[in-house]
Design an enzyme around this catalytic site. Sequence first.
Site, PDB file in Angstrom:
ATOM      1  N   SER A   1      41.540  50.105  38.338  1.00 43.02           N
ATOM      2  CA  SER A   1      40.496  49.370  37.943  1.00 43.02           C
ATOM      3  C   SER A   1      40.023  48.552  39.098  1.00 43.02           C
ATOM      4  O   SER A   1      38.728  48.243  38.861  1.00 43.02           O
ATOM      5  CB  SER A   1      40.532  49.105  36.499  1.00 43.02           C
TER       6      SER A   1
ATOM      7  N   ASP B   1      39.355  38.715  29.603  1.00 42.09           N
ATOM      8  CA  ASP B   1      39.572  39.231  30.959  1.00 42.09           C
ATOM      9  C   ASP B   1      39.575  38.378  32.110  1.00 42.09           C
ATOM     10  O   ASP B   1      38.458  37.799  32.797  1.00 42.09           O
ATOM     11  CB  ASP B   1      38.649  40.523  31.294  1.00 42.09           C
TER      12      ASP B   1
ATOM     13  N   HIS C   1      40.024  41.473  35.998  1.00 41.59           N
ATOM     14  CA  HIS C   1      38.837  42.015  36.853  1.00 41.59           C
ATOM     15  C   HIS C   1      37.809  40.903  37.209  1.00 41.59           C
ATOM     16  O   HIS C   1      38.003  39.647  37.003  1.00 41.59           O
ATOM     17  CB  HIS C   1      38.247  43.033  35.730  1.00 41.59           C
TER      18      HIS C   1
END
Length: 385
Positions: free
Chosen positions: A140, A362, A365
């Site tokens: 990702s 998160d 990311h």
Amino acid sequence: MGFKLISLFLLLPLLILTIFSEADQAMASNKKPNVSQRSRTALAAAAVGGGGKEVMKGRKQTSGCNLFQGKWVFDPSYPFYNSSTCPFIDGEFDCLKFDRPDKQFLKYSWQPDSCTVPRFDGTAFLRRWRGKRVMFVGDSLSLNMWESLACMIHSSVPDTKSTFLKRAPLSSLTFQEYDVTLYLYRTPYLVDISKETVGRVLNLGTIDDGADAWKNMDLLVFNSWHWWTHKGVQSQGWDFIRDGSSLTRDMDRLDAFNKGLTTWGQWVDQNVDISQTRVFFQGISPTHYMGREWNEPRKTCNGQMQPLTGSTYPGGSLPAASIVSRVLSSMRTPVYLLDITTLSQLRKDAHPSTYGGDGGTDCSHWCLPGLPDTWNQLLYAALSM
């Protein structure tokens, strides 16, 4: 009178020699190059014209410009694009869509110590790579970087027709006028996960599934590490690890990463034609879940609004980054390490945190626009040099 004339004739050659010597010294002084200016000029010229000298000799830059040693500086000309006008961003990266209130994290540019990075020019990129195929291969974080590059190019040519296909494991975006295609191949471990009678097996010694799709590209950007740290059969995506003839429930993850990445290196050496394809490794992207790494022990990335100052990270280097360097140095194929680890460690402010739309925090990311735009700008600079 005769004596004076003789003396004058004797002194005249010495006087002329002195004058020429001083002139030569002055000319040499004027020609002495300014290394930073020379690097800056070469980078800018290459970025515009697609020319310039090759700076990758083996795996080391030879231009005198270390793109990855520097600091973050406030830059009001950033960001490169507006997330609301880019049709390629996943919600998990679109922090402004989910109401992140601060905007200062968008306004930082990376400044290397020894040169100036050319500003990304999407039109120049498309012209240089006309008719070419670019592929990001990995997890990702590769998705993060792929979508960033798509938005950066789109902002330069917003009216150019494009074809966007998002599927698993292979997605693509083609800018039709230039016949440039950006691919994304999702494979978090690079090596295979196969179904066997015992369940899902992470095989550290094989790369068969889908790897044919990586062949015959003009530019490959590989990435892996994020998933190697996942624990639990649901999160990690496999039940057993196969290491040679050994089948085990688990093993030291750094050791497993080293073996898996070595298998990837062997695949590259055997399958990539360097006369056609340039190969990059994206480098290790850090997380910011543990504030003790930057001397705020009770904090995470949540609520962070500024980068760390300076050019070193208090928490030190990442062991996985050392493994990447070691594997790349053992390969026959020249692979350019896009060494984004330290500069990304300094950006504790650039994660989605609670603004990724899924209700969680998160710190793995990165927001778009944001840090991955710098990764792509450095990729652009490395390709131009």
